[in-house]
Design a protein around this motif. Structure first.
Motif, PDB file in Angstrom:
ATOM      1  N   LEU A 121     -50.622 -22.531 -25.995  1.00 24.53           N
ATOM      2  CA  LEU A 121     -51.289 -22.516 -24.687  1.00 24.53           C
ATOM      3  C   LEU A 121     -50.904 -23.673 -23.780  1.00 24.53           C
ATOM      4  O   LEU A 121     -50.892 -23.531 -22.564  1.00 24.53           O
ATOM      5  CB  LEU A 121     -52.806 -22.519 -24.894  1.00 24.53           C
ATOM      6  CG  LEU A 121     -53.375 -21.343 -25.667  1.00 24.53           C
ATOM      7  CD1 LEU A 121     -54.859 -21.549 -25.916  1.00 24.53           C
ATOM      8  CD2 LEU A 121     -53.104 -20.045 -24.929  1.00 24.53           C
ATOM      9  N   HIS A 122     -50.615 -24.831 -24.351  1.00 25.88           N
ATOM     10  CA  HIS A 122     -50.416 -26.029 -23.532  1.00 25.88           C
ATOM     11  C   HIS A 122     -48.995 -26.572 -23.613  1.00 25.88           C
ATOM     12  O   HIS A 122     -48.727 -27.678 -23.159  1.00 25.88           O
ATOM     13  CB  HIS A 122     -51.424 -27.100 -23.963  1.00 25.88           C
ATOM     14  CG  HIS A 122     -52.822 -26.584 -23.962  1.00 25.88           C
ATOM     15  ND1 HIS A 122     -53.523 -26.352 -22.802  1.00 25.88           N
ATOM     16  CD2 HIS A 122     -53.626 -26.193 -24.973  1.00 25.88           C
ATOM     17  CE1 HIS A 122     -54.718 -25.868 -23.107  1.00 25.88           C
ATOM     18  NE2 HIS A 122     -54.804 -25.763 -24.415  1.00 25.88           N
ATOM     19  N   PHE A 123     -48.088 -25.795 -24.149  1.00 26.10           N
ATOM     20  CA  PHE A 123     -46.693 -26.195 -24.267  1.00 26.10           C
ATOM     21  C   PHE A 123     -46.030 -26.046 -22.909  1.00 26.10           C
ATOM     22  O   PHE A 123     -45.978 -24.966 -22.346  1.00 26.10           O
ATOM     23  CB  PHE A 123     -46.004 -25.307 -25.315  1.00 26.10           C
ATOM     24  CG  PHE A 123     -44.552 -25.608 -25.516  1.00 26.10           C
ATOM     25  CD1 PHE A 123     -44.150 -26.822 -26.036  1.00 26.10           C
ATOM     26  CD2 PHE A 123     -43.584 -24.669 -25.205  1.00 26.10           C
ATOM     27  CE1 PHE A 123     -42.807 -27.101 -26.252  1.00 26.10           C
ATOM     28  CE2 PHE A 123     -42.250 -24.932 -25.407  1.00 26.10           C
ATOM     29  CZ  PHE A 123     -41.851 -26.155 -25.934  1.00 26.10           C
ATOM     30  N   ASP A 124     -45.527 -27.149 -22.365  1.00 26.34           N
ATOM     31  CA  ASP A 124     -44.928 -27.059 -21.025  1.00 26.34           C
ATOM     32  C   ASP A 124     -43.597 -27.794 -20.902  1.00 26.34           C
ATOM     33  O   ASP A 124     -43.095 -27.971 -19.815  1.00 26.34           O
ATOM     34  CB  ASP A 124     -45.896 -27.566 -19.968  1.00 26.34           C
ATOM     35  CG  ASP A 124     -46.191 -29.051 -20.080  1.00 26.34           C
ATOM     36  OD1 ASP A 124     -45.708 -29.701 -21.015  1.00 26.34           O
ATOM     37  OD2 ASP A 124     -46.933 -29.562 -19.224  1.00 26.34           O
ATOM     38  N   SER A 125     -43.033 -28.201 -22.005  1.00 24.33           N
ATOM     39  CA  SER A 125     -41.795 -28.965 -21.930  1.00 24.33           C
ATOM     40  C   SER A 125     -40.660 -28.215 -22.611  1.00 24.33           C
ATOM     41  O   SER A 125     -40.691 -28.028 -23.815  1.00 24.33           O
ATOM     42  CB  SER A 125     -41.977 -30.335 -22.588  1.00 24.33           C
ATOM     43  OG  SER A 125     -40.757 -31.019 -22.586  1.00 24.33           O
ATOM     44  N   PRO A 126     -39.658 -27.772 -21.858  1.00 21.09           N
ATOM     45  CA  PRO A 126     -38.543 -27.088 -22.500  1.00 21.09           C
ATOM     46  C   PRO A 126     -37.761 -27.995 -23.444  1.00 21.09           C
ATOM     47  O   PRO A 126     -37.064 -27.528 -24.310  1.00 21.09           O
ATOM     48  CB  PRO A 126     -37.662 -26.644 -21.336  1.00 21.09           C
ATOM     49  CG  PRO A 126     -38.061 -27.486 -20.191  1.00 21.09           C
ATOM     50  CD  PRO A 126     -39.494 -27.907 -20.422  1.00 21.09           C
ATOM     51  N   LYS A 127     -37.891 -29.328 -23.273  1.00 21.84           N
ATOM     52  CA  LYS A 127     -37.182 -30.266 -24.138  1.00 21.84           C
ATOM     53  C   LYS A 127     -37.989 -30.619 -25.386  1.00 21.84           C
ATOM     54  O   LYS A 127     -37.486 -31.267 -26.280  1.00 21.84           O
ATOM     55  CB  LYS A 127     -36.896 -31.566 -23.375  1.00 21.84           C
ATOM     56  CG  LYS A 127     -35.966 -31.370 -22.200  1.00 21.84           C
ATOM     57  CD  LYS A 127     -35.753 -32.679 -21.496  1.00 21.84           C
ATOM     58  CE  LYS A 127     -36.984 -32.967 -20.696  1.00 21.84           C
ATOM     59  NZ  LYS A 127     -36.950 -34.182 -19.926  1.00 21.84           N
ATOM     60  N   ALA A 128     -39.243 -30.194 -25.435  1.00 17.17           N
ATOM     61  CA  ALA A 128     -40.098 -30.581 -26.557  1.00 17.17           C
ATOM     62  C   ALA A 128     -39.622 -29.945 -27.854  1.00 17.17           C
ATOM     63  O   ALA A 128     -39.121 -28.838 -27.870  1.00 17.17           O
ATOM     64  CB  ALA A 128     -41.547 -30.175 -26.282  1.00 17.17           C
TER      65      ALA A 128
END
Length: 133
Positions: A121-128
């Motif tokens: 739900l809170h994943f917003d970083s393509p680099k993560a």
């Protein structure tokens, strides 16, 4: 008698210097973590639209690279914690970790394969990058 007094003063000064050497770095680290936590909260509330009630847990981290980071666990996704860092004066989500002992809504123990990063739900970083703890 005067030499005994000089020895006591030297011991006291040495003791105070040792205490300062130990305490000052700790205070500087805590100050940096306080500042970062405040910036992350402002970012989450003002830029991302979260309220403080959306956040279940805030953890501070100093011992991993990046050196200073804040880990956030959200109320509606307690099996994941997200790492936020400051990079070039911007707050960004760096990575996430999935608690290996997490249970889903039905009480069933979740496995690594049960979790799709695209469904977080809170994943917003393509680099993560996923990290497990």
């Amino acid at each position: 008698m005067l030499t005994g007094l000089k020895k006591k003063h030297k011991l006291l000064i040495t003791f105070v210097i040792c205490i300062l050497i130990l305490v000052i770095p700790f205070l500087l680290i805590q100050n940096k973590l306080n500042e970062l936590e405040e910036k992350v909260m402002i970012y989450l509330q003002e830029d991302k639209g979260y309220s403080s009630s959306d956040i279940r847990l805030i953890e501070r981290d100093f011992d991993r690279l990046p050196r200073y980071s804040i880990w956030i666990t959200f109320e509606d996704e307690s099996f994941v914690r997200y790492q936020y860092i400051e990079k070039r004066n911007n707050i960004e989500q760096q990575t996430y970790e999935i608690n290996e002992e997490s249970v889903d809504g039905s009480g069933k123990l979740m496995k690594e394969t049960d979790i799709n990063p695209n469904n977080l739900l809170h994943f917003d970083s393509p680099k993560a990058v996923e990290r497990r703890y």
